[in-house]
Design a protein around this motif. Structure first.
Motif, short mmCIF file in Angstrom:
data_model
loop_
_atom_site.label_atom_id
_atom_site.label_comp_id
_atom_site.label_asym_id
_atom_site.label_seq_id
_atom_site.Cartn_x
_atom_site.Cartn_y
_atom_site.Cartn_z
N SER A 203 0.83 -1.21 0.00
CA SER A 203 0.00 0.00 0.00
C SER A 203 0.86 1.25 0.00
O SER A 203 0.57 2.23 -0.69
CB SER A 203 -0.92 0.01 1.22
N TYR A 204 1.95 1.23 0.78
CA TYR A 204 2.84 2.39 0.80
C TYR A 204 3.49 2.60 -0.56
O TYR A 204 3.59 3.73 -1.05
CB TYR A 204 3.93 2.20 1.87
N ASN A 205 3.96 1.51 -1.18
CA ASN A 205 4.57 1.63 -2.50
C ASN A 205 3.61 2.24 -3.51
O ASN A 205 4.00 3.06 -4.36
CB ASN A 205 5.04 0.26 -3.00
N LEU A 206 2.34 1.84 -3.42
CA LEU A 206 1.33 2.40 -4.32
C LEU A 206 1.16 3.90 -4.06
O LEU A 206 1.14 4.70 -4.99
CB LEU A 206 0.00 1.67 -4.12
N ASP A 207 1.04 4.27 -2.78
CA ASP A 207 0.90 5.69 -2.44
C ASP A 207 2.10 6.49 -2.91
O ASP A 207 1.97 7.61 -3.39
CB ASP A 207 0.72 5.87 -0.93
N PHE A 208 3.29 5.90 -2.75
CA PHE A 208 4.52 6.60 -3.15
C PHE A 208 4.54 6.84 -4.65
O PHE A 208 4.81 7.95 -5.11
CB PHE A 208 5.73 5.76 -2.73
N ARG A 209 4.24 5.79 -5.42
CA ARG A 209 4.30 5.93 -6.88
C ARG A 209 3.24 6.90 -7.38
O ARG A 209 3.41 7.52 -8.43
CB ARG A 209 4.09 4.56 -7.54
N ARG A 210 2.14 7.00 -6.65
CA ARG A 210 1.02 7.81 -7.12
C ARG A 210 1.05 9.25 -6.57
O ARG A 210 0.06 9.96 -6.70
CB ARG A 210 -0.30 7.15 -6.71
N THR A 211 2.15 9.66 -5.96
CA THR A 211 2.20 11.00 -5.38
C THR A 211 1.91 12.07 -6.43
O THR A 211 1.11 12.99 -6.21
CB THR A 211 3.57 11.28 -4.75
N ALA A 212 2.57 11.98 -7.59
CA ALA A 212 2.37 12.99 -8.64
C ALA A 212 0.92 12.98 -9.13
O ALA A 212 0.30 14.04 -9.31
CB ALA A 212 3.33 12.75 -9.80
N GLU A 213 0.37 11.77 -9.36
CA GLU A 213 -1.01 11.69 -9.82
C GLU A 213 -1.99 12.20 -8.76
O GLU A 213 -2.99 12.84 -9.07
CB GLU A 213 -1.38 10.24 -10.18
N ARG A 214 -1.65 11.94 -7.48
CA ARG A 214 -2.53 12.41 -6.41
C ARG A 214 -2.50 13.94 -6.34
O ARG A 214 -3.52 14.58 -6.11
CB ARG A 214 -2.09 11.82 -5.06
N ARG A 215 -1.31 14.53 -6.54
CA ARG A 215 -1.23 15.99 -6.60
C ARG A 215 -2.06 16.52 -7.77
O ARG A 215 -2.70 17.56 -7.68
CB ARG A 215 0.22 16.44 -6.75
N GLU A 216 -2.04 15.78 -8.89
CA GLU A 216 -2.80 16.22 -10.05
C GLU A 216 -4.30 16.14 -9.78
O GLU A 216 -5.05 17.04 -10.17
CB GLU A 216 -2.43 15.40 -11.28
N THR A 217 -4.73 15.07 -9.11
CA THR A 217 -6.17 14.97 -8.80
C THR A 217 -6.60 16.08 -7.84
O THR A 217 -7.69 16.64 -7.99
CB THR A 217 -6.53 13.60 -8.19
N ASP A 218 -5.74 16.41 -6.89
CA ASP A 218 -6.05 17.53 -5.99
C ASP A 218 -6.16 18.83 -6.79
O ASP A 218 -7.05 19.66 -6.53
CB ASP A 218 -4.97 17.67 -4.91
N TYR A 219 -5.23 19.00 -7.74
CA TYR A 219 -5.25 20.21 -8.56
C TYR A 219 -6.53 20.26 -9.41
O TYR A 219 -7.16 21.32 -9.54
CB TYR A 219 -4.02 20.24 -9.46
N LEU A 220 -6.91 19.12 -9.98
CA LEU A 220 -8.11 19.09 -10.81
C LEU A 220 -9.36 19.40 -10.00
O LEU A 220 -10.25 20.13 -10.45
CB LEU A 220 -8.25 17.70 -11.47
N ARG A 221 -9.44 18.86 -8.78
CA ARG A 221 -10.58 19.16 -7.90
C ARG A 221 -10.64 20.65 -7.59
O ARG A 221 -11.71 21.26 -7.64
CB ARG A 221 -10.46 18.37 -6.59
N GLN A 222 -9.48 21.22 -7.27
CA GLN A 222 -9.44 22.64 -6.93
C GLN A 222 -9.78 23.50 -8.14
O GLN A 222 -10.55 24.46 -8.04
CB GLN A 222 -8.03 23.00 -6.41
N THR A 223 -9.23 23.15 -9.29
CA THR A 223 -9.45 23.96 -10.50
C THR A 223 -10.91 23.88 -10.95
O THR A 223 -11.48 24.88 -11.40
CB THR A 223 -8.53 23.47 -11.64
#
Length: 619
Positions: free
Chosen positions: A215-235
């Motif tokens: 689970s940690y490895n998945l969260d780590f690899r997805r950091t950039a995508e998670r930042r992008e989803t946060d950005y998309l929600r905000q935008t």
């Protein structure tokens, strides 16, 4: 320059457990946040650890005493008879003792919840402060790097989301002490009971640790995508973007992109969850078999007379408690190991060291500046790029001089300003201030001597007064100075129209906030320059959002502000730059020409060409 190698998540079992090294420094952080609360929770947990074995042992004594009294040949009739006979005195004492322990346990539990909640709050505050302070000390270069942004995002999440780790660790210490006391009783009767439990539970623990790491490895690899989803929600749902979202009909595109990213993340998370559930069910069944094997031994020993009814109660209760605690402890150890991996992200951020910092022997900035700044063959390129932003810059900015920088976009004007304010250091050459290298001066003192208004200034969701006070935040309580700065920047006219005046919250982020036009925001930003009252003033397109009349009025005030100060002015408007004592024309990071407005117009070149192009627009 190739991009720096990105940190990889730990993959081997050894590497995952090596992350437990982060637990001691984390506990040090807990201690520093609130020493007295830390001591209180440890004492309460130490007392609470002995409660289960005490209650079970007293229950055993009560049952054995009941069995003994029931076997007496002549027993009193009724409760009154037992009470007056004195035969039940020991039993009554045991029951009263068990009641007292139960009440004390409840009080300890409530106190513990109170102390832990306060300690967590203190830790969140302390950790958030450390995060903000450390971020403020890092270089601008770090914040302009996408890899660093991923690291910062992971650190932010851990600062806010790892507080449960503190309670988990303290619970593990309490559980370990409880197991030691209960286990001692089991070992006295039969050491094999503990071994049977461990054989049944350790495989489940190892499986849990494995899936936590995945689970940690998945969260780590997805950091950039998670930042992008946060950005998309905000935008997609922001006051700043609402107009364009509606005009360009972008909501389907943004929500579609968000859904694509979320589905990918969900699919991987679902695979891990399904595998965890399947293996968890298998190992849970194994643990149940081990428990009932031990339980069967206890029942047989009681039937053969080797154990009393009280022993049966104590052993069965102890075994059930130990099984539950060991199961919880092993699972929480796996969780702790996983959270220790996440802590690595937090400590990895804290290990970042700024390259631009004051030297131990740094000197204060001269007051007043007497000679000015000298650029000696200065060259700079941004990290991970081959192209030089500026190169071969050699010129002097004299003390008390107003210097204008002119050039097309990408010519290096803003980069030059960043170098002057030491937001970056040159890769080639050096910058001198009154004959000393800029790096010889105390960094905080240097930046305190410089006032900068960038074109992309920050619109703070604060009061109008605070939006001006950030120019010299230590003078925030000086309302007279704030009002004078607002008057000089013509921002007082804007503030006069606000319902609460200087105390009005501006921006739409918070309730009762009043939004401003671009020009109104810019006047507040300009007021910061007056508030700062710095020796060196840098204005990067300071009037870009103002209308012609406001621009003329503001620049009339700027003449007063810049009198006797060293100033750098960046503007595409030639009506503005002509007020400078000298103009530098930049092209592709190099100085192409320099002189006064009149001198540059009298000679063919880029300045005259750009001036005529702009002038033609007004004919």
């Amino acid at each position: 320059m190739p991009p720096p190698p990105q940190k990889e998540p730990p993959r081997s079992f050894t590497a995952r457990w090596a992350a437990l090294k982060n637990i001691p420094p984390f506990l040090v952080m807990v201690w520093r946040a609130a020493p007295h609360l830390t001591i209180a929770t440890m004492v309460l947990r130490a007392i609470g650890a002995f409660v289960p074995v005490a209650i079970l042992w007293i229950a055993k004594l009560i049952l054995d005493e009941v069995v003994r009294l029931a076997a007496l040949p002549d027993t009193p009739d009724g409760l009154a008879g037992w009470w007056h006979s004195g035969l039940a005195d020991h039993l009554i004492t045991l029951v009263a003792l068990e009641l007292g322990i139960g009440i004390a346990s409840d009080i300890i539990g409530r106190l513990l919840r109170l102390v832990d909640s306060l300690l967590q709050e203190r830790l969140v505050i302390d950790l958030s402060m450390r995060l903000m302070d450390h971020a403020a000390a890092l270089d601008l270069e770090d914040f302009e790097d996408a890899g660093f942004q991923d690291k910062l995002e992971r650190a932010r999440r851990q600062a806010a989301g790892r507080m449960s780790l503190m309670g988990t660790i303290f619970e593990q210490l309490q559980d370990s002490l409880t197991i030691a006391t209960l286990g001692a009783g089991l070992i006295v009767y039969n050491p094999w009971l503990i071994l049977i439990l461990l054989v049944g539970l350790i495989p489940a623990f190892l499986a849990e640790a494995h899936f936590n790491a995945r689970s940690y490895n998945l969260d780590f690899r997805r950091t950039a995508e998670r930042r992008e989803t946060d950005y998309l929600r905000q935008t997609a749902a922001s006051a700043e973007t609402a107009k364009e979202i509606k005009i360009f009909d972008l909501h389907r595109f943004l929500s579609g992109r968000y859904l694509d990213l979320s589905r990918k993340f969900y699919a991987e998370a679902r695979r891990i969850a399904q595998a965890r559930a399947a293996w968890g069910a298998l190992f849970s069944a194994l643990g149940s078999l081990a428990y009932y094997a031990a339980y069967a031994w206890i029942v047989v020993q009681t039937l053969t007379g080797d154990l009393s009814i009280g022993d049966l109660t104590f052993l069965a209760g102890s075994f059930m408690r130990v099984k539950g605690i060991i199961e919880r402890l092993l699972s929480s150890f796996g969780s702790t190991a996983a959270q220790a991996l996440y802590l690595e992200d937090l400590f990895d951020f804290f290990r970042e060291v700024p390259e631009i910092a004051s030297r131990p022997d740094a000197i204060p900035v001269p007051r007043p500046i007497r000679q000015g700044f000298v650029f000696e063959n200065v060259g700079f390129r941004y990290p991970n790029t081959e192209k030089w932003a500026v190169r071969g810059l050699s010129f002097t900015l004299h003390a008390g001089e107003t210097l204008a920088l002119v050039g097309e976009n990408g010519a290096g004007k803003t980069t030059l300003v960043k170098l002057l304010a030491r937001l970056y250091d040159p890769d080639e050459g050096r910058i001198l201030l009154d004959g000393r290298d800029l790096r010889d001066y105390d960094l905080d003192d240097l930046r305190a001597a410089i006032g900068v208004i960038f074109q992309d200034f920050v619109r703070y969701a604060m009061t109008a007064a605070d939006n001006i006070a950030v120019g010299r935040i230590e003078a925030r309580e000086d309302r007279g100075r704030i009002e004078a700065a607002a008057h000089s920047a013509l921002a007082d006219q804007v503030i006069a129209r606000l319902p609460a005046g200087y105390d009005q919250m501006v921006g739409k982020r918070f309730v009762q906030g009043v939004d401003l036009s671009g020009g109104e925001w810019q006047k507040l930003a300009i007021a910061r320059a007056y508030m700062r009252d710095a020796q060196v003033l840098i204005l990067d397109e300071p009037t870009a959002a103002l209308d012609a009349r406001s621009e003329f009025e503001v620049f009339q005030r700027f003449r007063e502000l810049m009198a006797g100060r060293t100033a750098v002015l960046i503007s595409h408007r030639f009506s503005s730059v002509r007020m400078a004592d000298r103009i530098l024309v930049l092209h592709l990071g190099r100085i192409e020409a320099q002189g006064t407005h009149v001198e540059l117009l009298d000679q063919p070149g880029r300045y005259r060409e750009l001036f005529e192009l702009q002038a033609a627009g007004y004919r």
